[in-house]
Design a protein around this motif. Structure first.
Motif, PDB file in Angstrom:
ATOM      1  N   CYS A  63       9.978  55.608  70.259  1.00 18.16           N
ATOM      2  CA  CYS A  63      10.802  55.182  69.107  1.00 18.16           C
ATOM      3  C   CYS A  63      11.687  56.324  68.618  1.00 18.16           C
ATOM      4  O   CYS A  63      12.869  56.114  68.309  1.00 18.16           O
ATOM      5  N   ALA A  64      11.122  57.523  68.548  1.00 11.68           N
ATOM      6  CA  ALA A  64      11.907  58.675  68.087  1.00 11.68           C
ATOM      7  C   ALA A  64      13.055  58.967  69.062  1.00 11.68           C
ATOM      8  O   ALA A  64      14.188  59.198  68.638  1.00 11.68           O
ATOM      9  N   TYR A  65      12.763  58.952  70.376  1.00  8.19           N
ATOM     10  CA  TYR A  65      13.825  59.165  71.361  1.00  8.19           C
ATOM     11  C   TYR A  65      14.901  58.088  71.241  1.00  8.19           C
ATOM     12  O   TYR A  65      16.099  58.378  71.331  1.00  8.19           O
ATOM     13  N   ALA A  66      14.491  56.842  71.056  1.00 11.53           N
ATOM     14  CA  ALA A  66      15.468  55.754  70.935  1.00 11.53           C
ATOM     15  C   ALA A  66      16.358  55.966  69.713  1.00 11.53           C
ATOM     16  O   ALA A  66      17.571  55.741  69.779  1.00 11.53           O
ATOM     17  N   CYS A  67      15.767  56.412  68.607  1.00 14.10           N
ATOM     18  CA  CYS A  67      16.565  56.683  67.407  1.00 14.10           C
ATOM     19  C   CYS A  67      17.535  57.836  67.620  1.00 14.10           C
ATOM     20  O   CYS A  67      18.554  57.930  66.935  1.00 14.10           O
ATOM     21  N   LEU A  68      17.227  58.703  68.580  1.00 14.14           N
ATOM     22  CA  LEU A  68      18.122  59.811  68.932  1.00 14.14           C
ATOM     23  C   LEU A  68      19.087  59.415  70.063  1.00 14.14           C
ATOM     24  O   LEU A  68      19.810  60.257  70.587  1.00 14.14           O
ATOM     25  N   ASN A  69      19.058  58.122  70.449  1.00 17.34           N
ATOM     26  CA  ASN A  69      19.891  57.580  71.537  1.00 17.34           C
ATOM     27  C   ASN A  69      19.632  58.254  72.876  1.00 17.34           C
ATOM     28  O   ASN A  69      20.537  58.383  73.699  1.00 17.34           O
ATOM     29  N   LYS A  70      18.424  58.665  73.110  1.00 22.57           N
ATOM     30  CA  LYS A  70      18.020  59.254  74.391  1.00 22.57           C
ATOM     31  C   LYS A  70      17.290  58.171  75.185  1.00 22.57           C
ATOM     32  O   LYS A  70      16.055  58.067  75.152  1.00 22.57           O
ATOM     33  N   ILE A  71      18.077  57.368  75.891  1.00 19.51           N
ATOM     34  CA  ILE A  71      17.571  56.164  76.545  1.00 19.51           C
ATOM     35  C   ILE A  71      16.546  56.485  77.628  1.00 19.51           C
ATOM     36  O   ILE A  71      15.466  55.886  77.663  1.00 19.51           O
ATOM     37  N   ASP A  72      16.864  57.403  78.526  1.00 16.53           N
ATOM     38  CA  ASP A  72      15.934  57.723  79.611  1.00 16.53           C
ATOM     39  C   ASP A  72      14.596  58.222  79.081  1.00 16.53           C
ATOM     40  O   ASP A  72      13.537  57.780  79.519  1.00 16.53           O
ATOM     41  N   GLU A  73      14.647  59.147  78.115  1.00 16.66           N
ATOM     42  CA  GLU A  73      13.426  59.714  77.560  1.00 16.66           C
ATOM     43  C   GLU A  73      12.622  58.647  76.822  1.00 16.66           C
ATOM     44  O   GLU A  73      11.396  58.594  76.907  1.00 16.66           O
ATOM     45  N   ALA A  74      13.313  57.765  76.100  1.00 17.94           N
ATOM     46  CA  ALA A  74      12.634  56.683  75.375  1.00 17.94           C
ATOM     47  C   ALA A  74      11.907  55.761  76.344  1.00 17.94           C
ATOM     48  O   ALA A  74      10.743  55.403  76.122  1.00 17.94           O
ATOM     49  N   CYS A  75      12.576  55.400  77.421  1.00 14.77           N
ATOM     50  CA  CYS A  75      11.950  54.509  78.408  1.00 14.77           C
ATOM     51  C   CYS A  75      10.789  55.185  79.122  1.00 14.77           C
ATOM     52  O   CYS A  75       9.770  54.543  79.394  1.00 14.77           O
ATOM     53  N   LYS A  76      10.905  56.467  79.407  1.00 18.16           N
ATOM     54  CA  LYS A  76       9.790  57.193  80.045  1.00 18.16           C
ATOM     55  C   LYS A  76       8.582  57.258  79.123  1.00 18.16           C
ATOM     56  O   LYS A  76       7.445  57.082  79.554  1.00 18.16           O
ATOM     57  N   SER A  77       8.812  57.495  77.840  1.00 10.70           N
ATOM     58  CA  SER A  77       7.701  57.536  76.884  1.00 10.70           C
ATOM     59  C   SER A  77       7.091  56.153  76.704  1.00 10.70           C
ATOM     60  O   SER A  77       5.865  56.021  76.604  1.00 10.70           O
ATOM     61  N   LEU A  78       7.924  55.136  76.676  1.00 12.79           N
ATOM     62  CA  LEU A  78       7.424  53.772  76.569  1.00 12.79           C
ATOM     63  C   LEU A  78       6.593  53.411  77.801  1.00 12.79           C
ATOM     64  O   LEU A  78       5.534  52.786  77.689  1.00 12.79           O
TER      65      LEU A  78
END
Length: 126
Positions: A63-78
């Motif tokens: 969620c934090a990565y997504a709020c920072l618009n870091k799509i790849d990192e958000a998907c990897k964490s998810l």
């Protein structure tokens, strides 16, 4: 403030968790402490994160990565959250904190990989 939350969630992965575990710290020489063969290992009792704590930490990091618009990192964490057993896919699809990744190819591919049971009888038919 989102970046600060990201740092806090990342540091949370290093906190002691609620699961008691034993880590083997060294091999002992001489007779086994439990009898039988020679040698053995010395252990240390530690507290580690359980599966739920890991799911929550990785989900919040996503969620934090997504709020920072870091799509790849958000998907990897998810994906890490999913691998630790998080399976509330309806929440993932509706969470406004993940809004920036909804509809991206990375998100769609991830959801197809883990939530391919969107219809049919036990997910056998789409």
């Amino acid at each position: 403030t989102t970046y600060f939350l990201f740092i806090v969630f990342q540091q949370g992965l290093n906190l002691p968790g609620s699961r008691t575990d034993i880590i083997r710290t060294k091999t002992l020489s001489g007779p086994s402490p439990v009898g039988g063969s020679t040698g053995g290992t010395e252990g240390k009792v530690v507290q580690t994160l359980d599966e739920f704590e890991l799911q929550a930490a990785h989900y919040n990091i996503a969620c934090a990565y997504a709020c920072l618009n870091k799509i790849d990192e958000a998907c990897k964490s998810l994906e890490q959250a999913f691998r630790f057993g998080f399976d509330n896919y309806a929440t993932v699809r509706a969470d406004p904190d993940l809004g920036s990744i909804h509809g991206t190819p990375e998100f769609d591919n991830l959801m197809e990989k883990f939530d391919s049971k969107k219809g049919g009888f036990f997910g056998l038919f789409k």
